[in-house]
Design an enzyme around this catalytic site. Structure first.
Site, PDB file in Angstrom:
ATOM      1  CG  HIS A  88      -9.889  -4.359  -1.949  1.00  0.00           C
ATOM      2  ND1 HIS A  88      -8.826  -3.780  -1.697  1.00  0.00           N
ATOM      3  CD2 HIS A  88     -10.139  -4.646  -3.197  1.00  0.00           C
ATOM      4  CE1 HIS A  88      -8.117  -3.475  -2.734  1.00  0.00           C
ATOM      5  NE2 HIS A  88      -9.087  -4.293  -3.828  1.00  0.00           N
ATOM      6  N   GLY A  89     -11.061  -6.173   1.798  1.00  0.00           N
ATOM      7  CA  GLY A  89     -11.670  -6.205   3.020  1.00  0.00           C
ATOM      8  C   GLY A  89     -12.105  -7.644   3.358  1.00  0.00           C
ATOM      9  CG  ASP A 132      -3.862  -3.108  -1.452  1.00  0.00           C
ATOM     10  OD1 ASP A 132      -4.769  -3.032  -2.269  1.00  0.00           O
ATOM     11  OD2 ASP A 132      -4.230  -2.969   0.018  1.00  0.00           O
ATOM     12  CG  ASN A 144      -7.169  -7.549  -1.848  1.00  0.00           C
ATOM     13  OD1 ASN A 144      -6.719  -8.293  -2.828  1.00  0.00           O
ATOM     14  ND2 ASN A 144      -7.020  -6.068  -1.979  1.00  0.00           N
ATOM     15  CB  SER A 160      -0.891  -0.067   1.184  1.00  0.00           C
ATOM     16  OG  SER A 160      -0.172   0.335   2.230  1.00  0.00           O
ATOM     17  CB  SER A 162      -7.289  -6.950   9.334  1.00  0.00           C
ATOM     18  OG  SER A 162      -7.495  -5.728   8.362  1.00  0.00           O
TER      19      SER A 162
HETATM   20  P1  13P Z   1      -8.545  -6.485   5.220  1.00  0.00           P
HETATM   21  O1  13P Z   1      -8.476  -5.370   6.251  1.00  0.00           O
HETATM   22  O2  13P Z   1      -9.796  -7.143   5.653  1.00  0.00           O
HETATM   23  O3  13P Z   1      -7.794  -7.746   5.763  1.00  0.00           O
HETATM   24  O4  13P Z   1      -8.675  -6.153   3.876  1.00  0.00           O
HETATM   25  C1  13P Z   1      -7.305  -6.041   3.208  1.00  0.00           C
HETATM   26  C2  13P Z   1      -7.461  -5.008   1.898  1.00  0.00           C
HETATM   27  O5  13P Z   1      -8.614  -5.071   1.324  1.00  0.00           O
HETATM   28  C3  13P Z   1      -6.298  -4.518   1.517  1.00  0.00           C
HETATM   29  O6  13P Z   1      -6.334  -4.005   0.255  1.00  0.00           O
HETATM   30  O1  G3H Z   2      -6.821  -1.733   2.388  1.00  0.00           O
HETATM   31  C1  G3H Z   2      -5.664  -1.487   3.018  1.00  0.00           C
HETATM   32  C2  G3H Z   2      -4.651  -2.287   3.489  1.00  0.00           C
HETATM   33  O2  G3H Z   2      -5.093  -2.971   4.444  1.00  0.00           O
HETATM   34  C3  G3H Z   2      -3.442  -1.796   3.886  1.00  0.00           C
HETATM   35  O3  G3H Z   2      -3.593  -0.918   4.859  1.00  0.00           O
HETATM   36  O4  G3H Z   2      -2.891   1.550   4.197  1.00  0.00           O
HETATM   37  O5  G3H Z   2      -2.633   0.460   6.519  1.00  0.00           O
HETATM   38  O6  G3H Z   2      -0.961  -0.285   4.621  1.00  0.00           O
HETATM   39  P1  G3H Z   2      -2.510   0.523   5.053  1.00  0.00           P
HETATM   40 ZN    ZN Z   3      -8.392  -2.993   0.102  1.00  0.00          ZN
END
Ligand code: 13P
Ligand code: G3H
Ligand code: ZN
Length: 312
Positions: free
Chosen positions: A214-215, A83, A257, A50, A260
């Site tokens: 994502h997420g 990302d 993705n 990211s 977390s």
């Molecule tokens: P999480 O916070 O659910 O792990 O999502 C990560 C993500 O989408 C990174 O782009």
């Molecule tokens: O979606 C975001 C990813 O979990 C990356 O998170 O911006 O804290 O590196 P970050």
């Molecule tokens: Zn994301």
């Protein structure tokens, strides 16, 4: 094998009814935990970085860590992906700097503006042999610096996806079907449920086209409990049920993705180690079990959730 784009990976995943894991990397132990699991399970992988990771670890360090993983794991196809690229300049800098895939996230912009920004990135990326992920619809939680409040998130509108993909030329599309970033995805007491109707409508309108989620962390209770037991405070942390992700992986979803969950495994393990060994101060001693638990968590995702073990 050197770094590859996700083109072939996604074609195989689409036809094979599985998804590729896209894991965020920020330091050496995370890179090692992920790639060792992928090597042992013979799984293709997307390592993603990211804007925050680049600010934390520095672009060059991250590139070199990933290059080291490629050398250590020559058998498995690996993608290096940006990302949530916030703008053209960040995407260009990653394309010029050796990434094989970038995401341009203009999902918070109006539809026409999202198309224009994405199109510009696609033109530059494709000229340089790099593939592009775009996003339509907004997830709640934190998307880079943009905090999208619950209730302000919006599901992807399936009637927009064909126009978006044909006008931008993007290679994959992230859609919003109820996942969100971070460790608090659903209200305690509610039943977590993704909008498979939205997903299926999008996949019907884009035959053969790779969809991204994502997420998608599941927020393992084991690690939430460990964090809470050893001095943390994360009440009500809830993720996406893994059986729903497995179902999504069988559809057009080719990239899932997960960030977390790895953070929870690392933090829980370190908190426990610190509490049980108050006299220890060598970072290698607490990072070693943290790395081992990241590896086991990734192995579980590859085998039981994504279905991509043995697909390298
Ligand atoms: P999480 O916070 O659910 O792990 O999502 C990560 C993500 O989408 C990174 O782009
Ligand atoms: O979606 C975001 C990813 O979990 C990356 O998170 O911006 O804290 O590196 P970050
Ligand atoms: Zn994301």
């Amino acid at each position: 094998m050197s770094l590859v784009t996700s083109k072939e990976m996604f074609a195989k995943a689409y036809n094979g009814g599985y998804a590729i894991g896209a894991f965020n990397v920020n330091n050496m132990e995370i890179v090692q935990g992920i790639t060792e699991a992928c090597r042992e399970e013979n799984a293709p992988v997307i390592l993603q970085v990211s804007k925050g990771a680049r600010a934390y670890a520095n672009h060059t360090y991250l590139i070199k860590l990933v290059e080291a993983a490629v050398l250590e794991c020559p058998e498995i196809p690996m993608v290096l992906h940006l990302d949530h690229g916030p703008d053209f300049e960040t995407c260009k800098s990653c394309i010029d700097g050796g990434f094989t895939s970038v995401m341009i996230d203009a999902s918070s912009k109006p539809f026409a503006e999202n198309i224009a920004i994405t199109r510009r990135v696609v033109e530059y990326a494709h000229d340089h042999g790099v593939v592009v992920e775009a996003e339509l619809g907004t997830l709640s939680g934190i998307e880079d610096e943009v905090k999208v409040k619950e209730g302000h998130a919006s599901y992807t509108r399936p009637e927009e996806v064909e126009e978006f993909v044909s006008k931008t030329g993007c290679d994959s599309l992230a859609i919003a079907i109820g996942t969100s970033h971070g460790a608090y995805k659903f209200k305690p007491g509610t039943i977590p449920q993704l909008r498979f109707d939205v997903l299926h409508e999008c996949e019907k309108r884009l035959p053969g086209f790779p969809i991204v989620l994502h997420g998608s962390s599941s927020v393992p209770q084991e690690y939430v409990d460990m964090i809470n037991q050893y001095g943390g405070a994360m009440p009500g942390a809830i993720g996406v049920p893994e059986d729903q992700l497995r179902e999504a992986a069988r559809s057009a979803v080719c990239k899932i993705n997960i960030d977390s969950d790895l953070r929870l495994a690392m933090t829980g393990t370190i908190r426990k180690f610190m509490a049980e060994h108050p006299d220890k101060f060598d970072p290698r001693e607490y990072l070693k079990p943290a790395r081992a638990n990241i590896k086991e968590l990734v192995r579980h995702k590859l085998v039981d959730v994504l279905g991509c073990a043995g697909k390298a």
